[in-house]
Design a protein around this motif. Sequence first.
Motif, short mmCIF file in Angstrom:
data_model
loop_
_atom_site.label_atom_id
_atom_site.label_comp_id
_atom_site.label_asym_id
_atom_site.label_seq_id
_atom_site.Cartn_x
_atom_site.Cartn_y
_atom_site.Cartn_z
N VAL A 650 0.84 -1.21 0.00
CA VAL A 650 0.00 0.00 0.00
C VAL A 650 0.86 1.25 0.00
CG1 VAL A 650 -2.33 -0.26 0.92
CG2 VAL A 650 -0.41 -0.75 2.39
N TYR A 651 0.46 2.21 -0.82
CA TYR A 651 1.14 3.51 -0.81
C TYR A 651 0.60 4.35 0.33
CZ TYR A 651 3.50 2.98 -5.34
OH TYR A 651 4.32 2.60 -6.34
N THR A 652 1.52 4.95 1.10
CA THR A 652 1.10 5.84 2.17
C THR A 652 0.61 7.17 1.61
OG1 THR A 652 2.82 4.87 3.56
CG2 THR A 652 1.85 6.94 4.33
N LEU A 653 1.35 7.69 0.62
CA LEU A 653 1.08 9.04 0.12
C LEU A 653 0.35 9.01 -1.22
CD1 LEU A 653 4.53 10.76 0.89
CD2 LEU A 653 2.52 10.51 2.38
N ILE A 654 -0.39 10.06 -1.47
CA ILE A 654 -1.04 10.28 -2.76
C ILE A 654 0.04 10.53 -3.80
CG2 ILE A 654 -2.54 11.93 -3.99
CD1 ILE A 654 -3.83 12.51 -1.22
N GLU A 655 -0.21 10.15 -5.04
CA GLU A 655 0.77 10.36 -6.11
C GLU A 655 1.12 11.85 -6.24
OE1 GLU A 655 -0.53 8.76 -9.82
OE2 GLU A 655 1.49 8.81 -10.66
N ASP A 656 2.40 12.14 -6.44
CA ASP A 656 2.88 13.53 -6.61
C ASP A 656 2.45 14.44 -5.47
OD1 ASP A 656 4.07 12.94 -9.04
OD2 ASP A 656 2.17 13.24 -10.12
N SER A 657 2.45 13.91 -4.29
CA SER A 657 1.97 14.71 -3.17
C SER A 657 2.75 14.36 -1.91
CB SER A 657 0.48 14.40 -2.96
OG SER A 657 0.04 14.91 -1.72
N ILE A 658 2.81 15.29 -0.99
CA ILE A 658 3.42 14.97 0.30
C ILE A 658 2.36 14.51 1.29
CG2 ILE A 658 5.25 16.69 -0.06
CD1 ILE A 658 3.83 18.34 2.22
N TYR A 659 1.09 14.50 0.85
CA TYR A 659 0.01 14.20 1.79
C TYR A 659 -0.41 12.73 1.72
CZ TYR A 659 -0.12 19.21 1.86
OH TYR A 659 0.25 20.51 1.97
N PRO A 660 -0.78 12.19 2.87
CA PRO A 660 -1.19 10.79 2.90
C PRO A 660 -2.55 10.57 2.24
CG PRO A 660 -0.95 11.67 5.14
CD PRO A 660 -0.78 12.81 4.21
N ALA A 702 7.20 3.55 -6.45
CA ALA A 702 7.43 4.97 -6.22
C ALA A 702 7.83 5.15 -4.76
CB ALA A 702 6.18 5.77 -6.55
N SER A 703 9.13 5.08 -4.49
CA SER A 703 9.58 5.04 -3.09
C SER A 703 9.20 6.32 -2.35
CB SER A 703 11.08 4.81 -3.01
OG SER A 703 11.75 5.86 -3.66
N GLU A 704 9.10 7.46 -3.10
CA GLU A 704 8.73 8.71 -2.42
C GLU A 704 7.30 8.67 -1.90
OE1 GLU A 704 9.18 8.26 -5.60
OE2 GLU A 704 7.39 9.06 -6.59
N ARG A 705 6.51 7.70 -2.37
CA ARG A 705 5.14 7.57 -1.87
C ARG A 705 5.05 6.64 -0.66
NH1 ARG A 705 1.00 6.28 -6.45
NH2 ARG A 705 -0.42 6.76 -4.72
N LEU A 706 6.21 6.23 -0.17
CA LEU A 706 6.29 5.41 1.04
C LEU A 706 5.43 4.14 0.95
CD1 LEU A 706 6.10 8.30 3.70
CD2 LEU A 706 8.14 7.33 2.62
N PRO A 707 5.80 3.24 0.02
CA PRO A 707 5.04 1.99 -0.09
C PRO A 707 5.33 1.07 1.10
CG PRO A 707 6.70 2.17 -1.85
CD PRO A 707 6.93 3.32 -0.92
N LEU A 708 4.29 0.61 1.72
CA LEU A 708 4.48 -0.29 2.86
C LEU A 708 4.16 -1.71 2.41
CD1 LEU A 708 3.87 0.32 6.51
CD2 LEU A 708 3.13 -1.86 5.56
N TRP A 709 5.17 -2.58 2.49
CA TRP A 709 4.96 -3.98 2.11
C TRP A 709 4.79 -4.81 3.37
CZ3 TRP A 709 9.14 -6.78 4.03
CH2 TRP A 709 10.34 -6.09 4.20
N SER A 710 4.01 -5.86 3.22
CA SER A 710 3.77 -6.70 4.40
C SER A 710 3.30 -8.07 3.97
CB SER A 710 2.74 -6.05 5.33
OG SER A 710 1.47 -5.95 4.71
N GLY A 711 3.17 -8.95 4.90
CA GLY A 711 2.71 -10.30 4.60
C GLY A 711 2.81 -11.19 5.81
N TYR A 712 2.67 -12.48 5.54
CA TYR A 712 2.63 -13.47 6.62
C TYR A 712 3.57 -14.62 6.30
CZ TYR A 712 -1.29 -10.73 8.10
OH TYR A 712 -2.04 -9.67 8.51
N ILE A 713 4.42 -14.94 7.25
CA ILE A 713 5.23 -16.14 7.13
C ILE A 713 4.34 -17.29 7.63
CG2 ILE A 713 7.28 -17.35 7.99
CD1 ILE A 713 8.53 -14.50 8.39
#
Length: 879
Positions: A650-660, A702-713
């Motif tokens: 999931v991307y934390t930030l909106i595209e081309d934006s500093i806002y979540p 888009a690393s500037e959008r702070l993508p959060l990766w996650s999952g389950y082992i």
Amino acid sequence: MVRLSLAACLFAGLSSAVQFDTVEKKKSSSRLPGAYIVEFEDGKSTSGFNKEVAGQATTRLEFDYKLFKGVSIQFNDLEKADDLAANIAALPAVKNMWQVKVYSIPDPQIEWVGTPGVDHAISRKKRAINETEADTFSPHVMTQVNKLRAKGITGKGVKVAVIDTGIDYKHPALGGCFGPDCLVSFGTDLVGDDYDGYNTVYPDDDPMDCQGHGSHVAGIIAAQENSMGFTGVAPDVSLGAYRVFGCDGEAGNDVLIAAFNQAYEDGADIITASIGGASGWSEEPWSVAVSRIVEQGVPCTVSAGNSGDVGMFYASTAANGKKVMAIASYDNSQYVALLNTSHYTVNDSSTKIEFGSTAGSPAAWGGVTLPLWAPNYDTTVVNGGCDAYPDDTPDLSGYIVLVRRGTCTFVQKAQNAAAAGAKYIMLYNNAGGTSAIDVSTVTGILAAGMVTADLGAQFISLLKEGSTVTLEMSDGSDGKVTLTQSRNGVTGGSVSTFSSWGPTWEMDVKPQFGAPGGSILSTYPTKKGSYAVLSGTSMSCPAVAGIIALISEVRGTLDPTLIENLLSANANPQLFNDGSKFYDSLAPVPQQGGGFIQAYDAAYATVLLSHSSLSFNDTDNFVSVLNFTIENTGSEDIEIDISHIPTTTVYTLIEDSIYPDSFPNEFTDGAASLEFSESKVSVGAGDSVTIEVIPTPPEGLASERLPLWSGYIAINGSDGTSLSLPYQGLAGSLHDAQVLASDDTWISKSTDESLAAVPANTSFTLPAAGTNDSSATLPALVWYLALGSAELRAEVIPVSLSAPNATSKSIGEPANFPMLWNAMGSNSLAWAGKLVNGSFAPAGQYKISYRALRIFGDASESSDWDKSESPVFSIKYAE
Ligand SMILES: *[C@@H]1O[C@H](CO)[C@@H](O)[C@H](O)[C@H]1NC(C)=O
Ligand SMILES: *[C@@H]1O[C@H](CO)[C@@H](O)[C@H](O)[C@H]1NC(C)=O
Ligand SMILES: *[C@@H]1O[C@H](CO)[C@@H](O)[C@H](O)[C@H]1NC(C)=O
Ligand SMILES: *[C@@H]1O[C@H](CO)[C@@H](O)[C@H](O)[C@H]1NC(C)=O
Ligand SMILES: *[C@@H]1O[C@H](CO)[C@@H](O)[C@H](O)[C@H]1NC(C)=O
Ligand SMILES: *[C@@H]1O[C@H](CO)[C@@H](O)[C@H](O)[C@H]1NC(C)=O
Ligand SMILES: *[C@@H]1O[C@H](CO)[C@@H](O)[C@H](O)[C@H]1NC(C)=O
Ligand SMILES: *[C@@H]1O[C@H](CO)[C@@H](O)[C@H](O)[C@H]1NC(C)=O
Ligand SMILES: *[C@@H]1O[C@H](CO)[C@@H](O)[C@H](O)[C@H]1NC(C)=O
Ligand SMILES: *[C@@H]1O[C@H](CO)[C@@H](O)[C@H](O)[C@H]1NC(C)=O
């Protein structure tokens, strides 16, 4: 840009079930002016402190606890408070000093509440759950509590402290008394009825609930058998009631810290609180205090918050504390409603069949016994009763008209029926549950109501085959209610959309896991109707506290780490649901942590994991390998397969934006891959193996959008063991993300709740310095943080009229600054012209210059602060 207001409070909130559309009202967090929590260094003399505050402050609360020694104080002279506070913070005896923050009273979404003075009872033949009857209460079935209860596990003797609005211990289902031999056997009132968060506390020994929330929470944990046919998760625990709210208003974090410590010292085995405020920082004083208690071996559960709509990184205090279990909410598998009971008969049969309906407006149903008539027999018609009835329609004054919901308004449907003489109209739903309808404007209609889609279909099929269906209506005054449950196929079993998302700003995994919190039937103060159905993470949190009591009875331990690990490993991660449909991928870890808890599996698990989650942090602080250990406490050797199931990134930030982005955040395809030191291991009985986990974060995002990766082992054993370990990481740099945009501070009016900007150069007339005219309109200093910031500073800068761009020197910070541990979003301060040093800014023209520390920023590096200047405004003082 997206502006959102800062959520700071409530914890019983909303249901995301389709029939409820209430929107949560977010309130700003507030600090209590001139009030501070002072923690002393252990063993250091406080005489210097006493000298400094003598005559200057009154003591609000004393913390004479093993884990927290200090006081909270209220300075008498607000003008001098911050100045004095700075001196006190510098004293050698002072270990920590924090501003007192105030948390709002939990404000539950009430789905149903009983009528005071009426003895409500489920009028079904099969009702009370007793020891020989299976527990069929859906929140218990969903969490496997029914399986533990079937084995006679009831939490016997475990002491569970509830930090809340108190408990109506006189309620028959909550034991009927307060004291050593009662269900509510310990606790106290830390505040008194009149406490509102801002005034003085008057503690007493009686934790009676005059609000309601605490009695509902207590019943979820331990309600005794009752006329409504349910019990609490662990009815044989001993409850502690620690009352931190008056009958109305809010609670200070000093009171909350005292309540947790008092409960700890009173020997509570488990402490739970369905209270909080958005923040995202585990350093908040209340969080710190709770973490210390957990470290001493007492599991603490705190509701995750009801701000799911805001998006990611909105973990709330004190759930965000390290080692504190933050509890998410899942939607009930059933729409639950308590409807007033009426009866119907078919043809001349003497058999009265019970049904429930929701009264509308008007509702003069008392004594109405009439047959049903329907304009059509099609249960899929989308616009039932929307058109004028044909001319050959009989006179409908002797019928109750049955119409399907949909397309046109209820009023239109009622008007068409009334035109044919009808006085009574019953809608049947085209969606889950039922709702109240208002047709009071329609002349001729005396009563309206609604039944479920299923019941409507049943009535229609009877009418179709030529049966006469006669309704014998009740107006509900007899207190008989029918528990109607209809399958929630839309969101049942998914994370409630209102449930707040993590992680913390420092990448700690939040929430830990969740339980059902939407549409939960429990006890309510007898004066307020005895029973209620409420929704919120306030309701899921106590369920987990009760489940911990059950697990501790099975395993003979309360070790918080073990219990958290067991609950997480045995929880079931659920598919993502945006409130209207399920997706193919699992909901991300920041929404559901380990998943939906499974009490029985956790209680009897023989394969243990050493962690409840793994966080690989962001790119700057990337952890390239983490270990976890699998311990086989069983008596058989087992073969274990280790694999992993990514969730959507999931991307934390909106595209081309500093806002979540707000819920639902944009998903992206990339997922991390994990390598394990071994993916097949045999673990002998009594042995442990350590597995190294080496993640490769997703690329090309888009690393500037702070993508959060996650999952389950996934840990799958040859003995049928199936455990999961949640993991997360951020494919971007939190430090590089801007927390404050240069144009995101402005001036508003203290009287404007919407915080709209005033034009540049607006002039304010402040009350004469040192007076407190509460009717005055003050300048509101407003800031909007794109992301959380551990520290926000502000300087008052005089602006010269002749040279507006000349750089002038700050005359100091506005009183009340700095602001610590800030959540994202807007916040404001009504400014009366006072500076931190106690002086007032002279009349003149000013701007406010702000700086906000970036996440993981170094306060001593200028470049780690984002800066913004407000527009110019001017102040003068009243004579
Ligand atoms: C408990 O429920 C069972 C099954 O409905 C019933 O037979 C029994 O009489 C009940 N016991 C009590 C004490 O009510
Ligand atoms: C009620 O009576 C009607 C008309 O005689 C008949 O068609 C219908 O089957 C009866 N309904 C039931 C449930 O017996
Ligand atoms: C049940 O009846 C009571 C008392 O008449 C009324 O206040 C309440 O709204 C009714 N409840 C429903 C769900 O219709
Ligand atoms: C991430 O790294 C920062 C900086 O070292 C640290 O303060 C923080 O606790 C780390 N978070 C986690 C979850 O390890
Ligand atoms: C993981 O465990 C191995 C031994 O199995 C050890 O050598 C290594 O240092 C550990 N790594 C971490 C990050 O703890
Ligand atoms: C482990 O179990 C999970 C859940 O049952 C399943 O989805 C996964 O495919 C299994 N993995 C292996 C390697 O068997
Ligand atoms: C405000 O003024 C009233 C008297 O006008 C005084 O009693 C009160 O203490 C003042 N409050 C503050 C916060 O200074
Ligand atoms: C504010 O006042 C200054 C000085 O009078 C003037 O130069 C400036 O144009 C004004 N700005 C606005 C937006 O009116
Ligand atoms: C003052 O600064 C503003 C914005 O930086 C600029 O637009 C304006 O021309 C400057 N005015 C003067 C008098 O230098
Ligand atoms: C506070 O700061 C202002 C501006 O720097 C100064 O004029 C004033 O004397 C200071 N007041 C006190 C009490 O130190």
